[in-house]
Scaffold this motif. Structure first.
Motif, PDB file in Angstrom:
ATOM      1  N   HIS A  35     -30.668  61.804  18.833  1.00 50.20           N
ATOM      2  CA  HIS A  35     -30.496  60.834  19.903  1.00 50.20           C
ATOM      3  C   HIS A  35     -29.664  59.654  19.374  1.00 50.20           C
ATOM      4  CE1 HIS A  35     -33.296  62.808  22.629  1.00 50.20           C
ATOM      5  NE2 HIS A  35     -34.109  62.976  21.589  1.00 50.20           N
ATOM      6  N   LEU A  36     -28.516  59.434  19.976  1.00 54.29           N
ATOM      7  CA  LEU A  36     -27.665  58.338  19.509  1.00 54.29           C
ATOM      8  C   LEU A  36     -28.324  56.992  19.769  1.00 54.29           C
ATOM      9  CD1 LEU A  36     -24.109  59.546  20.624  1.00 54.29           C
ATOM     10  CD2 LEU A  36     -25.220  59.815  18.393  1.00 54.29           C
ATOM     11  N   THR A  37     -28.845  56.779  20.974  1.00 55.11           N
ATOM     12  CA  THR A  37     -29.531  55.539  21.320  1.00 55.11           C
ATOM     13  C   THR A  37     -30.975  55.856  21.697  1.00 55.11           C
ATOM     14  OG1 THR A  37     -29.261  55.433  23.734  1.00 55.11           O
ATOM     15  CG2 THR A  37     -27.335  54.831  22.396  1.00 55.11           C
ATOM     16  N   ASN A  38     -31.764  54.812  21.834  1.00 54.94           N
ATOM     17  CA  ASN A  38     -33.140  54.981  22.308  1.00 54.94           C
ATOM     18  C   ASN A  38     -33.255  54.781  23.816  1.00 54.94           C
ATOM     19  OD1 ASN A  38     -34.014  55.429  19.671  1.00 54.94           O
ATOM     20  ND2 ASN A  38     -34.429  53.257  19.323  1.00 54.94           N
ATOM     21  N   GLY A  39     -32.112  54.558  24.488  1.00 57.97           N
ATOM     22  CA  GLY A  39     -32.141  54.360  25.937  1.00 57.97           C
ATOM     23  C   GLY A  39     -32.887  53.116  26.361  1.00 57.97           C
ATOM     24  N   GLU A  40     -32.799  52.071  25.543  1.00 59.13           N
ATOM     25  CA  GLU A  40     -33.622  50.877  25.771  1.00 59.13           C
ATOM     26  C   GLU A  40     -33.201  50.049  26.976  1.00 59.13           C
ATOM     27  OE1 GLU A  40     -30.446  49.729  22.703  1.00 59.13           O
ATOM     28  OE2 GLU A  40     -31.747  51.448  23.101  1.00 59.13           O
ATOM     29  N   GLN A  56     -38.683  57.009  22.788  1.00 59.64           N
ATOM     30  CA  GLN A  56     -38.763  57.827  21.575  1.00 59.64           C
ATOM     31  C   GLN A  56     -39.979  58.763  21.642  1.00 59.64           C
ATOM     32  OE1 GLN A  56     -37.870  56.130  17.606  1.00 59.64           O
ATOM     33  NE2 GLN A  56     -37.451  54.224  18.686  1.00 59.64           N
ATOM     34  N   ALA A  57     -41.108  58.213  22.076  1.00 55.14           N
ATOM     35  CA  ALA A  57     -42.314  59.034  22.194  1.00 55.14           C
ATOM     36  C   ALA A  57     -42.124  60.133  23.241  1.00 55.14           C
ATOM     37  CB  ALA A  57     -43.508  58.160  22.547  1.00 55.14           C
ATOM     38  N   GLU A  58     -41.486  59.789  24.366  1.00 48.95           N
ATOM     39  CA  GLU A  58     -41.216  60.781  25.398  1.00 48.95           C
ATOM     40  C   GLU A  58     -40.312  61.890  24.868  1.00 48.95           C
ATOM     41  OE1 GLU A  58     -41.453  57.857  29.351  1.00 48.95           O
ATOM     42  OE2 GLU A  58     -39.511  58.273  28.402  1.00 48.95           O
ATOM     43  N   ALA A  59     -39.311  61.504  24.069  1.00 54.67           N
ATOM     44  CA  ALA A  59     -38.367  62.485  23.519  1.00 54.67           C
ATOM     45  C   ALA A  59     -39.068  63.474  22.605  1.00 54.67           C
ATOM     46  CB  ALA A  59     -37.253  61.767  22.765  1.00 54.67           C
ATOM     47  N   VAL A  60     -40.018  62.996  21.830  1.00 55.71           N
ATOM     48  CA  VAL A  60     -40.777  63.878  20.940  1.00 55.71           C
ATOM     49  C   VAL A  60     -41.603  64.872  21.756  1.00 55.71           C
ATOM     50  CG1 VAL A  60     -42.652  63.933  19.250  1.00 55.71           C
ATOM     51  CG2 VAL A  60     -40.794  62.272  19.006  1.00 55.71           C
ATOM     52  N   ARG A  61     -42.237  64.375  22.843  1.00 55.90           N
ATOM     53  CA  ARG A  61     -43.034  65.274  23.684  1.00 55.90           C
ATOM     54  C   ARG A  61     -42.148  66.311  24.385  1.00 55.90           C
ATOM     55  NH1 ARG A  61     -45.644  60.352  25.061  1.00 55.90           N
ATOM     56  NH2 ARG A  61     -44.642  60.291  27.106  1.00 55.90           N
ATOM     57  N   ALA A  62     -41.011  65.867  24.893  1.00 58.17           N
ATOM     58  CA  ALA A  62     -40.104  66.792  25.574  1.00 58.17           C
ATOM     59  C   ALA A  62     -39.583  67.845  24.604  1.00 58.17           C
ATOM     60  CB  ALA A  62     -38.945  66.017  26.199  1.00 58.17           C
ATOM     61  N   LEU A  78     -28.401  53.654  17.781  1.00 61.57           N
ATOM     62  CA  LEU A  78     -27.207  52.946  18.223  1.00 61.57           C
ATOM     63  C   LEU A  78     -27.522  52.166  19.499  1.00 61.57           C
ATOM     64  CD1 LEU A  78     -24.455  55.693  17.700  1.00 61.57           C
ATOM     65  CD2 LEU A  78     -25.518  54.159  16.029  1.00 61.57           C
ATOM     66  N   PRO A  79     -26.765  51.116  19.807  1.00 60.29           N
ATOM     67  CA  PRO A  79     -27.092  50.294  20.973  1.00 60.29           C
ATOM     68  C   PRO A  79     -26.826  51.011  22.297  1.00 60.29           C
ATOM     69  CG  PRO A  79     -25.050  49.538  19.959  1.00 60.29           C
ATOM     70  CD  PRO A  79     -25.636  50.557  19.029  1.00 60.29           C
ATOM     71  N   ASP A  80     -27.815  50.998  23.184  1.00 64.73           N
ATOM     72  CA  ASP A  80     -27.650  51.557  24.521  1.00 64.73           C
ATOM     73  C   ASP A  80     -26.602  50.728  25.260  1.00 64.73           C
ATOM     74  OD1 ASP A  80     -27.947  52.873  26.897  1.00 64.73           O
ATOM     75  OD2 ASP A  80     -30.019  52.272  27.252  1.00 64.73           O
ATOM     76  N   GLY A  81     -25.561  51.375  25.734  1.00 65.96           N
ATOM     77  CA  GLY A  81     -24.447  50.665  26.361  1.00 65.96           C
ATOM     78  C   GLY A  81     -23.393  50.224  25.368  1.00 65.96           C
ATOM     79  N   GLY A  82     -23.597  50.517  24.088  1.00 68.00           N
ATOM     80  CA  GLY A  82     -22.656  50.056  23.061  1.00 68.00           C
ATOM     81  C   GLY A  82     -22.189  51.145  22.120  1.00 68.00           C
TER      82      GLY A  82
END
Length: 229
Positions: A35-40, A56-62, A78-82
């Motif tokens: 995952h490049l960003t955490n989608g924050e 991040q927790a959701e990504a691990v479950r998925a 990496l920065p979300d949107g950046g």
């Protein structure tokens, strides 16, 4: 086979090649999700720090639903949107990931996937995939050339996909994996935000089936071709 799926944000790996990931793990292939960003920045109602941890927790479950263990889920932060393909620190972070995983097959967003972060993610990963096989940037591990690179679709359908993967047998797992992303449901994101949770996430693969040979299919742009599974 070693496979690496790179996502701009947590859930892109499921909306895009999620069914293909499940098929790879069922076949015994070694899967890593990066995952490049955490989608924050993906909510109007939750702070960036809190949402970063949540996604991040959701990504691990998925990933677990798709057959990928937590140890094979990487977060580059990496920065979300950046996302910036010209930022040396971002570029070398992806090179390091490629050289560590050493994939035979790499999934990235296709070059014209519509959303800014997705197109920037493609440019970043494509540049890194080109240089990862070079002896340059030697501080980031031994060189590795990725034989096959496929571009997946999320925000913008591929006009003329060169490869279609039949995911009919695992589409229910794709939907279940998307349901792990509670933070991306409309009630959590706030009014006027997109919904990427539940059966809607499989509609693109259903449409691909309708327009080809039935069932559910994920479409890909073939960006580099060594060998397909």
């Amino acid at each position: 086979m070693r496979v690496l799926a790179i996502a701009p944000h947590p859930n892109d790996e499921t909306i895009g090649p999620g069914g293909s990931i499940a098929l790879h793990t069922d076949a015994g292939h070694q899967l890593t999700i990066g995952h490049l960003t955490n989608g924050e920045r993906g909510s109007r109602t939750v702070t960036a720090d809190e949402l970063s941890r949540t996604r991040q927790a959701e990504a691990v479950r998925a990933a677990a639903v798709l057959g990928v263990p937590e140890t094979q889920v990487r977060f580059l932060g990496l920065p979300d949107g950046g996302i910036n393909p010209y930022d040396t620190s971002q570029f070398t972070a992806v090179i390091r990931l490629l050289r560590q995983v050493r994939p035979d097959l790499l999934y990235v967003p296709h070059p014209h996937d519509g959303a800014f972060d997705h197109e920037a993610a493609f440019a970043l990963c494509w540049r890194a995939a080109g240089m990862a096989g070079s002896s340059n940037f030697g501080d980031y591990g031994p060189p590795h050339w990725v034989p096959t690179v496929l571009g997946y679709e999320v925000w913008q359908p591929i006009a003329s996909p060169a490869y279609l993967c039949d995911i009919t047998t695992v589409v229910d797992r794709k939907v279940t994996a998307l349901e792990c992303y509670d933070s991306q449901a409309p009630a959590a994101k706030g009014a006027g935000q997109s919904s990427q949770v539940g059966p809607g996430g499989a509609l693109l693969s259903a449409w691909r089936g309708v327009t080809t040979t039935g069932g559910h299919r994920e479409a890909f742009a073939v960006l580099r071709l060594g060998a397909l599974p």
